[in-house]
Write a protein that holds these residues in place. Structure first.
Motif, PDB file in Angstrom:
ATOM      1  N   THR A 172       0.835  -1.188   0.000  1.00 65.09           N
ATOM      2  CA  THR A 172       0.000   0.000   0.000  1.00 65.09           C
ATOM      3  C   THR A 172       0.878   1.249   0.000  1.00 65.09           C
ATOM      4  N   ASP A 173       0.308   2.396   0.414  1.00 63.18           N
ATOM      5  CA  ASP A 173       1.088   3.630   0.353  1.00 63.18           C
ATOM      6  C   ASP A 173       1.697   4.023   1.696  1.00 63.18           C
ATOM      7  N   VAL A 174       1.589   3.146   2.703  1.00 66.86           N
ATOM      8  CA  VAL A 174       2.315   3.338   3.969  1.00 66.86           C
ATOM      9  C   VAL A 174       3.108   2.053   4.216  1.00 66.86           C
ATOM     10  N   ASP A 175       4.220   2.169   4.974  1.00 65.02           N
ATOM     11  CA  ASP A 175       5.082   0.992   5.060  1.00 65.02           C
ATOM     12  C   ASP A 175       4.730   0.089   6.236  1.00 65.02           C
ATOM     13  N   GLY A 176       3.467   0.057   6.610  1.00 63.47           N
ATOM     14  CA  GLY A 176       3.048  -0.855   7.662  1.00 63.47           C
ATOM     15  C   GLY A 176       1.887  -0.290   8.450  1.00 63.47           C
ATOM     16  N   VAL A 177       1.566  -0.999   9.523  1.00 62.59           N
ATOM     17  CA  VAL A 177       0.493  -0.545  10.407  1.00 62.59           C
ATOM     18  C   VAL A 177       1.131   0.345  11.470  1.00 62.59           C
ATOM     19  N   TYR A 178       0.575   1.513  11.674  1.00 57.69           N
ATOM     20  CA  TYR A 178       1.108   2.465  12.643  1.00 57.69           C
ATOM     21  C   TYR A 178       0.203   2.544  13.875  1.00 57.69           C
ATOM     22  N   GLY A 253      -2.995   1.028  19.649  1.00 53.84           N
ATOM     23  CA  GLY A 253      -3.261   2.008  18.602  1.00 53.84           C
ATOM     24  C   GLY A 253      -4.579   2.744  18.786  1.00 53.84           C
ATOM     25  N   ILE A 254      -4.692   3.834  18.030  1.00 43.86           N
ATOM     26  CA  ILE A 254      -5.903   4.656  18.044  1.00 43.86           C
ATOM     27  C   ILE A 254      -6.467   4.658  16.623  1.00 43.86           C
ATOM     28  N   ALA A 255      -7.752   4.373  16.484  1.00 46.77           N
ATOM     29  CA  ALA A 255      -8.364   4.365  15.148  1.00 46.77           C
ATOM     30  C   ALA A 255      -9.431   5.441  15.056  1.00 46.77           C
ATOM     31  N   LEU A 256      -9.623   5.920  13.842  1.00 48.39           N
ATOM     32  CA  LEU A 256     -10.632   6.952  13.618  1.00 48.39           C
ATOM     33  C   LEU A 256     -11.533   6.544  12.457  1.00 48.39           C
ATOM     34  N   ASP A 257     -12.824   6.710  12.653  1.00 49.14           N
ATOM     35  CA  ASP A 257     -13.782   6.428  11.592  1.00 49.14           C
ATOM     36  C   ASP A 257     -14.688   7.645  11.432  1.00 49.14           C
ATOM     37  N   ALA A 337     -17.812  11.486  14.564  1.00 50.51           N
ATOM     38  CA  ALA A 337     -16.658  10.619  14.295  1.00 50.51           C
ATOM     39  C   ALA A 337     -16.562   9.619  15.432  1.00 50.51           C
ATOM     40  N   LYS A 338     -16.028   8.463  15.102  1.00 53.22           N
ATOM     41  CA  LYS A 338     -15.812   7.453  16.139  1.00 53.22           C
ATOM     42  C   LYS A 338     -14.309   7.309  16.361  1.00 53.22           C
ATOM     43  N   VAL A 339     -13.887   7.539  17.600  1.00 53.59           N
ATOM     44  CA  VAL A 339     -12.473   7.384  17.944  1.00 53.59           C
ATOM     45  C   VAL A 339     -12.370   6.164  18.842  1.00 53.59           C
ATOM     46  N   SER A 340     -11.413   5.288  18.540  1.00 51.94           N
ATOM     47  CA  SER A 340     -11.291   4.054  19.326  1.00 51.94           C
ATOM     48  C   SER A 340      -9.870   3.825  19.801  1.00 51.94           C
ATOM     49  N   ILE A 341      -9.789   3.246  20.996  1.00 49.50           N
ATOM     50  CA  ILE A 341      -8.505   2.883  21.599  1.00 49.50           C
ATOM     51  C   ILE A 341      -8.465   1.360  21.602  1.00 49.50           C
ATOM     52  N   VAL A 342      -7.402   0.784  21.070  1.00 53.24           N
ATOM     53  CA  VAL A 342      -7.340  -0.675  20.958  1.00 53.24           C
ATOM     54  C   VAL A 342      -6.072  -1.201  21.620  1.00 53.24           C
ATOM     55  N   GLY A 343      -6.201  -2.296  22.356  1.00 53.30           N
ATOM     56  CA  GLY A 343      -5.013  -2.927  22.939  1.00 53.30           C
ATOM     57  C   GLY A 343      -5.365  -4.185  23.706  1.00 53.30           C
ATOM     58  N   VAL A 344      -4.636  -5.268  23.460  1.00 54.10           N
ATOM     59  CA  VAL A 344      -4.930  -6.516  24.187  1.00 54.10           C
ATOM     60  C   VAL A 344      -4.606  -6.389  25.669  1.00 54.10           C
TER      61      VAL A 344
END
Ligand code: ADP
Ligand code: ASP
Ligand code: MG
Length: 401
Positions: A172-178, A253-257, A337-344
């Motif tokens: 893709t256009d980024v070199d990985g998951v940030y 990570g933090i995700a935005l939708d 907007a939905k902001v999410s915090i993710v972490g096991v």
């Protein structure tokens, strides 16, 4: 070694870029790998095609929409095959039909049922590089379908799974998951390894670097998945099982939708079965409802709020019309907007949510809805605060360190 490489829209954006992809594919081939390539349409093309279909009708016939949309990936797969042939390489493009990708008949969001790999295997045995149009399939009746936006990732993982490939690489256009979208926060850090479950949550919550359904399938079929850039040779991100990950940060990570809309139904008669009626109607129309909040009933009435994909707003308005007489109002808000915090690590740590609430309060950002799972906290806020919220949360959990 058999590898499935998927190239996204930006990587396939014009003829020069397709030539660059051809060079990368040839590198793998020269290194002795058997290569199956899955491609997206040129970036922006699917949006353009969708707009064409909407010119004539708000609700264009979905069979015809799929005929139009599937053309984007046909163009790029054939162009890449031509580019490879120009280098003297045996190469062939296959549409979803040619590649034997069978789906159900849910046009515009079809699910893959199985893949008949016989033709692909035959061509691989003859030393061809196979270039498959992503995002599309075919029903038992021979009708063309598409898999939903971002569906080429799913095509790639499904093909890798069906072929038992050694690796599925998503270029893709980024070199990985940030740690968050690097376009929103330049302090985002690359994650070298991430578990299927965390990646699934990030993707489901808006990190579009991978389609959530592709991660789900990769986990189910144990497909080793890597995301990398098609523009550099940097090492990418490996998506793998939790056991393969040594470091387990509390928050990964933090995700935005920003593609969600909020539906607010006020003064609904609070009686058994009402939620089933409303959400049953939405389910029948295949509208994906996400967060649901029902307030405590008063005087036999209650309010129900929920979120839907913004693209389904017109359809939702249409199917909920029949409830208008029995409620006070149904309002739609797309400026959310939905902001999410993710972490096991959240499983075993407390206080993660309160840290987020405090940080957003300090920035005067009001939270409209909250939902949680074992490894995720999601909040609905006004869309004008979306990027600020992402950067605030990214920094409060020290993801920039
Ligand atoms: P493609 O067309 O190759 O499928 P996409 O546009 O679908 O590419 O996905 C790549 C984009 O995902 C990146 O350009 C980036 O802005 C966005 N993105 C969102 N969240 C993340 C994240 N956590 N890590 C990396 N990229 C992300
Ligand atoms: N071209 C399709 C889209 O834009 C599929 C994909 O790129 O994965 O959604
Ligand atoms: Mg994508």
């Amino acid at each position: 070694m058999l590898v499935v490489q998927k190239y996204g829209g930006t990587s396939m954006g014009d003829c020069e870029r397709i030539a660059n992809v051809a060079n990368r594919v040839m590198e793998a081939k020269r290194a002795g790998q058997s290569v199956v390539v899955v491609v997206s349409a040129m970036s922006g093309q699917t949006d353009t095609l969708i707009n064409y279909t909407k010119f004539f009708s708000k609700f264009p016939n979905e069979r015809e929409v799929d005929m139009v949309l599937s053309s984007g990936e046909r163009v790029t797969s054939a162009l890449l095959a031509i580019a490879l042939q120009a280098q003297g390489q045996k190469a062939i493009s296959l549409s979803g039909r040619g590649a034997g990708i069978f789906t159900d008949d849910m046009h515009t969001k079809a699910r893959i049922e199985y893949i008949d790999t016989s033709k692909i295997k035959q061509l691989l045995a003859q030393d061809y590089i196979i270039v498959i149009s992503g995002f599309q399939g075919i029903t038992q009746q021979g009708e063309v379908t598409t898999l939903g936006r971002g569906g080429s990732d799913l095509s790639a993982v499904a093909i890798a799974g069906a072929l038992k490939a050694d690796l599925c690489e998503i270029y893709t256009d980024v070199d990985g998951v940030y740690t968050t979208d690097p376009r929103i926060d330049k302090n985002a850090k690359k994650i070298h390894r991430i578990s299927y479950d965390e990646m699934l949550e990030l993707a489901s919550m808006g990190a579009k670097v991978l389609l959530n359904r592709s991660v789900e399938l990769a986990k189910k079929w144990n497909v080793p998945l890597v995301t990398r850039s098609s523009f550099t040779h940097d090492e990418g991100t490996l998506i793998t099982t939790e056991e393969n990950i040594m470091e387990k940060p509390i928050v990964s990570g933090i995700a935005l939708d920003k593609n969600q809309a909020r539906v607010s139904i006020t003064n609904v008669y609070d009686r058994p079965g009402i939620a089933a009626e409303i959400f049953g109607t939405l389910a029948d129309a295949h509208i994906n409802v996400d967060m649901i909040v029902q307030t405590l009933g008063r005087d036999g009435k209650t309010d129900i709020d929920f979120t839907i994909p913004q693209t389904e707003t017109d359809m939702t308005k249409k199917v909920l019309e029949k409830f208008l007489d029995s409620v006070e109002s149904i309002d739609y808000d797309c400026d959310i907007a939905k902001v999410s915090i993710v972490g096991v690590g959240m499983k075993s740590h407390s206080g993660v949510a309160s840290t987020a609430f405090k940080a957003l309060a300090k920035e005067n950002i009001n939270i409209m809805m909250i939902s949680t799972s074992e490894i995720k906290i999601s909040m609905i806020i006004a869309s004008k605060y979306a990027e600020l919220a992402v950067r605030t949360l990214h920094s409060v959990y020290e993801l920039d360190r």
